[in-house]
Design an enzyme around this catalytic site. Structure first.
Site, short mmCIF file in Angstrom:
data_model
loop_
_atom_site.label_atom_id
_atom_site.label_comp_id
_atom_site.label_asym_id
_atom_site.label_seq_id
_atom_site.Cartn_x
_atom_site.Cartn_y
_atom_site.Cartn_z
N ARG A 249 0.83 -1.34 0.00
CA ARG A 249 0.04 -0.09 0.21
C ARG A 249 0.81 1.26 0.20
O ARG A 249 2.05 1.20 0.75
CB ARG A 249 -0.83 0.14 1.27
CG ARG A 249 -1.95 -0.92 1.26
CD ARG A 249 -3.02 -0.61 0.17
NE ARG A 249 -3.78 0.65 0.32
CZ ARG A 249 -4.60 1.07 -0.60
NH1 ARG A 249 -4.80 0.50 -1.73
NH2 ARG A 249 -5.45 2.01 -0.31
N ARG A 280 -5.95 9.83 8.27
CA ARG A 280 -5.73 10.61 9.42
C ARG A 280 -5.05 12.15 9.01
O ARG A 280 -4.46 12.29 8.14
CB ARG A 280 -5.01 9.90 10.39
CG ARG A 280 -3.78 9.19 10.01
CD ARG A 280 -3.19 8.20 10.65
NE ARG A 280 -2.15 7.24 10.21
CZ ARG A 280 -1.63 6.10 10.70
NH1 ARG A 280 -1.86 5.78 11.99
NH2 ARG A 280 -0.93 5.45 9.99
N ASP A 355 7.64 -2.37 13.48
CA ASP A 355 7.98 -1.21 14.09
C ASP A 355 9.34 -0.90 14.08
O ASP A 355 10.09 -1.65 13.95
CB ASP A 355 7.32 -1.32 15.67
CG ASP A 355 5.50 -1.18 15.39
OD1 ASP A 355 5.06 -0.76 14.61
OD2 ASP A 355 5.09 -2.12 16.33
N1 UDP Z 1 -7.51 0.59 13.02
C1 UDP Z 1 -9.04 0.88 12.80
N2 UDP Z 1 -9.20 2.03 13.13
C2 UDP Z 1 -8.45 2.71 13.97
C3 UDP Z 1 -7.10 2.65 13.88
C4 UDP Z 1 -6.56 1.40 13.37
O1 UDP Z 1 -9.93 0.12 12.42
O2 UDP Z 1 -8.86 4.29 14.31
C5 UDP Z 1 -7.36 -0.74 12.43
C6 UDP Z 1 -6.88 -0.71 10.99
O3 UDP Z 1 -7.43 -2.07 10.53
C7 UDP Z 1 -5.60 -0.55 11.04
C8 UDP Z 1 -5.12 -1.54 12.09
O4 UDP Z 1 -6.10 -1.31 12.97
O5 UDP Z 1 -4.77 -1.24 9.58
C9 UDP Z 1 -3.63 -1.29 12.60
O6 UDP Z 1 -3.83 0.30 12.98
P1 UDP Z 1 -2.41 0.71 13.67
O7 UDP Z 1 -2.92 2.14 14.19
O8 UDP Z 1 -1.53 -0.19 14.41
O9 UDP Z 1 -1.44 1.10 12.23
P2 UDP Z 1 -0.34 2.01 11.74
O10 UDP Z 1 -0.59 3.21 12.79
O11 UDP Z 1 0.88 1.31 11.96
O12 UDP Z 1 -0.71 2.35 10.27
#
Ligand code: UDP
Length: 370
Positions: A249, A280, A355
Site C-alpha cells: 500500500r 488521518r 515497528d
Molecule cells: N484501525 C481501525 N481504526 C482506527 C485505527 C486502526 O480500524 O482508528 C485498524 C486498521 O485496520 C489498521 C489496524 O487497526 O490497519 C492497525 O492500526 P495501526 O494504528 O496499528 O496502524 P499504523 O499506525 O501502523 O498504520
C-alpha cells in the site's frame, strides 16, 4: 583479494544505521549508501518553523525491552510523548485505542461490567473462529465499534473490504476495560528530542555515507567495493522481479502550514468514516511540545494522510501480507538465502511490517549472536 570495505550497507534506515554503527564499533570498515538524498529512511524528519515534521508519517518509538530502550537512548534523549490518538466519526470524537473512555462515550456507560455486557451481546453473531477482519473485529469489540471506528478506516487504509482482509491486522490494536488512552502497552515510549534524523546521524558518526546512490543501478561498481553487503531495499527489486511483483500500500501526504497555535489538540486524529478521503491528520508539533509550550509557536503544520494504490516505482509503505504475496515472498526468500555475501534485512527486504524497536532488537541480536 580484500576489498576496500568490510561492509556495504544499502539503505540508511534503522536496520542499516544500527548495523553500520555496530560493525563500525567493532573496527570494521563500513560504507552506507542510500538512493534517497537523506538518511533515516521513513523515520526522516524535517524541521520547519521549529517543528519536526514526520515526513513519512507518524513515528513513535515504543518497546518493552530495557536493553533496546537503553540502546536508542545512547543516541538521543527521548521525551515523554504518549501516543493517544483520537477518532473522528462524523464529528463525534472517540478515544483510541478501544478502552473505557471509548465505550463510555459510545454507550453512555460507566463500568467495565456494563461495557463487557454490551460487547458480549454484540459479538454473539460470531460463533466460530473469525475468518476475516470483519469477523475478528466484531468478535473483539462488537458491531457498534466495528461500524463507527473500524470499518471505514480499515477499508480506506487497505483499499479492500474488511471481509476480504486477514484477521491478524486488527490484532495489533489493544482492547482494554480500563480508562487508559495510551495506544501502546509497552513500558517505554517517546520521541527523540530534536527528531529522528539527528538520532540516526549520531548512529552514523564516523561512517562514510553516500546519498542519492541507487545500488541496483550501479551494482557491479558497488559490489566490487565490499566483502559483505547488507541489503535493506525491496527484495523483489533486488532480483529484478524475476518471480513477480510484491504488492504494497502506498501513502500520500498533503502538508500545510496554518496560522494558528493549535489546530486539533492532539498529534493524531483518525478519520474513521469511509466518505472522508484521508485516513488521518497529523499535527506534528504535538509530538514534541506539551502544555503551554504548544501556544508559544504561533503557527502549526499538519499533514493529511491518504492511503493509495501502489505501483512499482512508487514509495512502498505497507506490505500486503495476503496469501499470494506471502508465498511469492517465500520464493524470493529462497533466492536470498542462496545469495552469497549478501544479507537481507528490514521491512522491505523481509516483506514484513516492522515497528522501529523490533528492527533495533533484531540487529542487536545479530551482533550478540556473533
Ligand atoms: N484501525 C481501525 N481504526 C482506527 C485505527 C486502526 O480500524 O482508528 C485498524 C486498521 O485496520 C489498521 C489496524 O487497526 O490497519 C492497525 O492500526 P495501526 O494504528 O496499528 O496502524 P499504523 O499506525 O501502523 O498504520
Amino acid at each position: 583479494m580484500k576489498k576496500q570495505f568490510d561492509y556495504l550497507v544499502v539503505g540508511a534506515g534503522p536496520f542499516g544505521a544500527v548495523f553500520a554503527h555496530e560493525a563500525h564499533k567493532r573496527g570494521k570498515s563500513v560504507l552506507v549508501i542510500d538512493r534517497r538524498n537523506h538518511i533515516a529512511g521513513n523515520m526522516y524528519c524535517e524541521s520547519k518553523d521549529d517543528i519536526n515534521i514526520h515526513v513519512y508519517g507518524a513515528h513513535i518509538f515504543h518497546t518493552s525491552l530495557k536493553h533496546v530502550w537503553d540502546y536508542v537512548n545512547q543516541f538521543a534523549e527521548f521525551n515523554h510523548y504518549v501516543n493517544s490518538p483520537v477518532a473522528n466519526y462524523k464529528g463525534e470524537m472517540y478515544n483510541l485505542p478501544f478502552n473505557m473512555n471509548t465505550f463510555s462515550k459510545m454507550w453512555n456507560i460507566r463500568t467495565p461490567k456494563e461495557a463487557q455486557d454490551i460487547i458480549t451481546k454484540q459479538r454473539a453473531a460470531i460463533t466460530s473462529e473469525p475468518k476475516n477482519l470483519e469477523e475478528q473485529a466484531i468478535s473483539l469489540v462488537g458491531t457498534d465499534i466495528y461500524e463507527k471506528l473500524i470499518k471505514g478506516y480499515t477499508e480506506k487504509q487497505w483499499g479492500r473490504k474488511c471481509t476480504e482482509l486477514p484477521a491478524f491486522i486488527i490484532k495489533r490494536l489493544p482492547v482494554r476495560y480500563t480508562y487508559d488512552n495510551n495506544y501502546f502497552n509497552d513500558r517505554f515510549q517517546g520521541i527523540p528530542m530534536g527528531g529522528y534524523t539527528k538520532m540516526i546521524e549520531r548512529m552514523l558518526e564516523g561512517i562514510e555515507v553516500r546519498l542519492g546512490v541507487d545500488f541496483l543501478k550501479h551494482r557491479d561498481e558497488y559490489e566490487a567495493l565490499a566483502d559483505t553487503i547488507i541489503y535493506t531495499g525491496p527484495i523483489d527489486e533486488y532480483f529484478s522481479y524475476s518471480e513477480g511483483v510484491l504488492e504494497y500500500r502506498g501513502l500520500h501526504f498533503e502538508t500545510e502550514r496554518l496560522e494558528e497555535e493549535n489546530h486539533q489538540g492532539v498529534a493524531v486524529v483518525n478519520y474513521t468514516e469511509g466518505k472522508i478521503p484521508y485516513t488521518r491528520i497529523i499535527e506534528h508539533k504535538h509530538f514534541e511540545t506539551f502544555g503551554e509550550a504548544v501556544d508559544k509557536n504561533p503557527c502549526t503544520i499538519i499533514s493529511k494522510e491518504y492511503s493509495t494504490e501502489w505501483k512499482p516505482g512508487m514509495e512502498p509503505y505497507y506490505p500486503v501480507n495476503d496469501e499470494r504475496n506471502n508465498s511469492l515472498y517465500q520464493q524470493y526468500k529462497q533466492l536470498a538465502d542462496a545469495e552469497p555475501n549478501t544479507l537481507f534485512g528490514g521491512r522491505l527486504a523481509e516483506y514484513q511490517y516492522y515497528d522501529m524497536a523490533p528492527i533495533v532488537e533484531k540487529v542487536m541480536d545479530m551482533f550478540d549472536a556473533e
